[in-house]
Design a protein around this motif. Structure first.
Motif, PDB file in Angstrom:
ATOM      1  N   SER A 232       0.840  -1.198   0.000  1.00 11.88           N
ATOM      2  CA  SER A 232       0.000   0.000   0.000  1.00 11.88           C
ATOM      3  C   SER A 232       0.875   1.248   0.000  1.00 11.88           C
ATOM      4  N   LYS A 233       0.240   2.379  -0.223  1.00 12.92           N
ATOM      5  CA  LYS A 233       0.956   3.654  -0.169  1.00 12.92           C
ATOM      6  C   LYS A 233       1.562   3.858   1.212  1.00 12.92           C
ATOM      7  N   ASP A 234       0.847   3.451   2.256  1.00  8.37           N
ATOM      8  CA  ASP A 234       1.350   3.618   3.618  1.00  8.37           C
ATOM      9  C   ASP A 234       2.591   2.756   3.857  1.00  8.37           C
ATOM     10  N   SER A 235       2.601   1.537   3.305  1.00  7.31           N
ATOM     11  CA  SER A 235       3.780   0.674   3.442  1.00  7.31           C
ATOM     12  C   SER A 235       4.987   1.304   2.756  1.00  7.31           C
ATOM     13  N   ILE A 236       4.776   1.808   1.546  1.00  2.00           N
ATOM     14  CA  ILE A 236       5.859   2.442   0.802  1.00  2.00           C
ATOM     15  C   ILE A 236       6.377   3.660   1.551  1.00  2.00           C
ATOM     16  N   SER A 237       5.462   4.410   2.149  1.00  2.00           N
ATOM     17  CA  SER A 237       5.844   5.581   2.934  1.00  2.00           C
ATOM     18  C   SER A 237       6.707   5.174   4.129  1.00  2.00           C
ATOM     19  N   ARG A 238       6.348   4.084   4.785  1.00  2.00           N
ATOM     20  CA  ARG A 238       7.143   3.610   5.925  1.00  2.00           C
ATOM     21  C   ARG A 238       8.531   3.172   5.485  1.00  2.00           C
ATOM     22  N   TRP A 239       8.627   2.531   4.328  1.00  2.37           N
ATOM     23  CA  TRP A 239       9.932   2.089   3.832  1.00  2.37           C
ATOM     24  C   TRP A 239      10.842   3.279   3.545  1.00  2.37           C
ATOM     25  N   VAL A 240      10.289   4.271   2.883  1.00  2.00           N
ATOM     26  CA  VAL A 240      11.093   5.465   2.580  1.00  2.00           C
ATOM     27  C   VAL A 240      11.492   6.168   3.879  1.00  2.00           C
ATOM     28  N   GLU A 242      12.027   4.821   6.738  1.00  2.00           N
ATOM     29  CA  GLU A 242      13.088   4.053   7.385  1.00  2.00           C
ATOM     30  C   GLU A 242      14.440   4.316   6.741  1.00  2.00           C
ATOM     31  N   VAL A 243      14.468   4.417   5.414  1.00  2.14           N
ATOM     32  CA  VAL A 243      15.725   4.702   4.716  1.00  2.14           C
ATOM     33  C   VAL A 243      16.215   6.101   5.051  1.00  2.14           C
ATOM     34  N   LEU A 244      15.328   7.072   5.018  1.00  2.26           N
ATOM     35  CA  LEU A 244      15.729   8.449   5.329  1.00  2.26           C
ATOM     36  C   LEU A 244      16.271   8.555   6.753  1.00  2.26           C
ATOM     37  N   LYS A 245      15.587   7.893   7.674  1.00  2.00           N
ATOM     38  CA  LYS A 245      16.025   7.925   9.074  1.00  2.00           C
ATOM     39  C   LYS A 245      17.400   7.285   9.232  1.00  2.00           C
ATOM     40  N   ALA A 246      17.610   6.144   8.575  1.00  2.00           N
ATOM     41  CA  ALA A 246      18.904   5.469   8.650  1.00  2.00           C
ATOM     42  C   ALA A 246      20.018   6.317   8.034  1.00  2.00           C
ATOM     43  N   ALA A 247      19.642   7.143   7.059  1.00  2.00           N
ATOM     44  CA  ALA A 247      20.620   8.000   6.392  1.00  2.00           C
ATOM     45  C   ALA A 247      20.958   9.243   7.207  1.00  2.00           C
ATOM     46  N   GLY A 248      20.176   9.491   8.259  1.00  3.62           N
ATOM     47  CA  GLY A 248      20.463  10.643   9.112  1.00  3.62           C
ATOM     48  C   GLY A 248      19.519  11.813   8.941  1.00  3.62           C
ATOM     49  N   VAL A 249      18.460  11.640   8.169  1.00  2.11           N
ATOM     50  CA  VAL A 249      17.467  12.709   7.996  1.00  2.11           C
ATOM     51  C   VAL A 249      16.593  12.764   9.249  1.00  2.11           C
ATOM     52  N   ASP A 250      16.367  13.962   9.765  1.00  2.00           N
ATOM     53  CA  ASP A 250      15.573  14.145  10.978  1.00  2.00           C
ATOM     54  C   ASP A 250      14.095  13.933  10.663  1.00  2.00           C
ATOM     55  N   MET A 251      13.579  12.774  11.000  1.00  3.61           N
ATOM     56  CA  MET A 251      12.186  12.455  10.689  1.00  3.61           C
ATOM     57  C   MET A 251      11.203  13.067  11.687  1.00  3.61           C
ATOM     58  N   ASN A 252      11.719  13.778  12.696  1.00  3.77           N
ATOM     59  CA  ASN A 252      10.844  14.567  13.556  1.00  3.77           C
ATOM     60  C   ASN A 252      10.437  15.859  12.856  1.00  3.77           C
ATOM     61  N   VAL A 253      11.209  16.224  11.843  1.00  7.33           N
ATOM     62  CA  VAL A 253      10.949  17.448  11.076  1.00  7.33           C
ATOM     63  C   VAL A 253      10.360  17.125   9.713  1.00  7.33           C
ATOM     64  N   PHE A 254      10.924  16.115   9.056  1.00  2.36           N
ATOM     65  CA  PHE A 254      10.561  15.815   7.676  1.00  2.36           C
ATOM     66  C   PHE A 254       9.709  14.558   7.577  1.00  2.36           C
ATOM     67  N   ALA A 255       8.805  14.564   6.609  1.00  3.38           N
ATOM     68  CA  ALA A 255       7.968  13.398   6.304  1.00  3.38           C
ATOM     69  C   ALA A 255       8.542  12.663   5.106  1.00  3.38           C
ATOM     70  N   PRO A 256       8.144  11.406   4.884  1.00  3.79           N
ATOM     71  CA  PRO A 256       8.640  10.674   3.711  1.00  3.79           C
ATOM     72  C   PRO A 256       8.384  11.414   2.395  1.00  3.79           C
ATOM     73  N   HIS A 257       7.280  12.144   2.344  1.00  2.00           N
ATOM     74  CA  HIS A 257       6.943  12.897   1.127  1.00  2.00           C
ATOM     75  C   HIS A 257       7.958  14.001   0.830  1.00  2.00           C
ATOM     76  N   SER A 258       8.829  14.321   1.801  1.00  2.00           N
ATOM     77  CA  SER A 258       9.819  15.386   1.595  1.00  2.00           C
ATOM     78  C   SER A 258      10.829  15.033   0.513  1.00  2.00           C
ATOM     79  N   THR A 259      10.852  13.767   0.073  1.00  2.00           N
ATOM     80  CA  THR A 259      11.731  13.422  -1.055  1.00  2.00           C
ATOM     81  C   THR A 259      11.404  14.291  -2.259  1.00  2.00           C
ATOM     82  N   ARG A 260      10.145  14.600  -2.430  1.00  2.00           N
ATOM     83  CA  ARG A 260       9.700  15.432  -3.558  1.00  2.00           C
ATOM     84  C   ARG A 260      10.275  16.843  -3.454  1.00  2.00           C
TER      85      ARG A 260
END
Length: 314
Positions: A232-240, A242-260
């Motif tokens: 689902s879209k929600d699953s894909i959002s969770r995967w992205v 997780e990758v952003l968080k592991a890369a060091g992106v502050d997920m308290n500030v940014f959402a997965p959609h911030s890739t755009r």
């Protein structure tokens, strides 16, 4: 009540996306309670009564922004015939806009290089688990296309076309920006020979091969745990996420959609023309959502986002 034939109601309801129905249901619960308290017919209320409701929402929740009030107005306009053309309601909403102007979601955005460095550190695709390969594939596609994660969740196998240059992916399902007579998005995924570890086309090819025996459905992304259902879209959002968080992106500030936000901003700074960014990321020809924030002279380099984004790591 509007004199419509009963068999047309379902057709009219289909004009609303599932997310819009969910948003409107919130408004209707509040509206029903308001009308009950004030002894108002919820389907025959006057514009001044609707304004009273909207002002009450504004007073009860001071943090309510223009977007939320406008959502309430749109929901009410669907059931109140005299609301859409009411001059006083338009004036009221203009006042709300001046009191609570729309602002950009992020004051700054993360550098795609941070995420690309992490993805590169994972090593070759052959050494990755299905979970890692899945997350790498979806994140790279999000980065090199600039599209919404909803769009990626709608990729069908039958619409993926491979050529010596890479992949071309057609999106045939309705998405957020689908309009009558409008263009459906096409994702360009070229091979990136300069760095195979970051090549989205190679990763997509490896993902298709790894998941081929597991597939039971027509969509590209499937869950990496049995029974391997369509993701689902929600699953894909969770995967992205997780990758952003592991890369060091502050997920308290940014959402997965911030890739755009991140990749289109990076592409612009690399000198990619607004027209290419617009077409690649799926904005309409007249859209000012991106252009008004990055309205500077540009120089054209290529025909898609991918080279400009992946090149930031070189």
């Amino acid at each position: 009540m509007k004199g419509l034939p009963a068999n047309s109601i379902g057709t009219i309801e289909n004009s609303l996306a599932a997310a819009t129905r969910k948003q409107y249901s919130t408004t209707y619960k509040l509206w029903w309670a308001f009308c009950s308290t004030n002894h108002i017919d919820p389907f025959r209320a006057e514009p001044n009564q609707a304004i009273k409701f909207l002002q009450e929402q504004l007073d009860l929740k001071p943090n309510t922004g223009y977007g939320t009030l406008n959502q309430h107005r749109s929901a009410l306009a669907l059931i109140l015939d005299n609301l859409s053309c009411s001059g006083i309601v338009k004036r009221f909403m203009r006042g709300v806009f001046k009191m609570k102007p729309l602002t950009t979601k992020y004051r700054h955005i993360w550098d795609p290089k941070t995420v690309l460095n992490y993805i590169e550190s994972l090593g070759p695709n052959s050494s990755l688990s299905l979970r890692q390969l899945t997350m790498k594939t979806v994140t790279l596609l999000a980065l090199i296309s600039g599209h919404r994660l909803q769009t990626l969740s709608l990729i069908r196998l039958e619409n993926i076309n491979q050529s010596p240059q890479g992949f071309e992916i057609w999106i045939t399902d309705h998405i957020k920006t689908s309009r009558v007579g409008g263009e459906q998005p096409t994702l360009q995924v070229p091979f990136f020979q300069a760095n195979p570890s970051l090549c989205a086309a190679t990763t997509l090819k490896d993902y298709l091969k790894a998941t081929q025996p597991l597939r039971k459905d027509e969509f590209l992304f499937i869950t990496f745990r049995q029974p391997h259902r369509t993701a689902s879209k929600d699953s894909i959002s969770r995967w992205v996420k997780e990758v952003l968080k592991a890369a060091g992106v502050d997920m308290n500030v940014f959402a997965p959609h911030s890739t755009r936000h991140a990749v289109t901003s990076a592409a612009y700074k690399k000198g990619l023309s607004w027209d290419i960014i617009r077409r690649s990321a799926g904005w309409s020809q007249n859209s000012q959502v991106f252009a008004k924030f990055y309205n500077r002279p540009t120089q054209q380099h290529g025909s898609s986002l991918a080279p400009a984004i992946l090149a930031v790591n070189n």
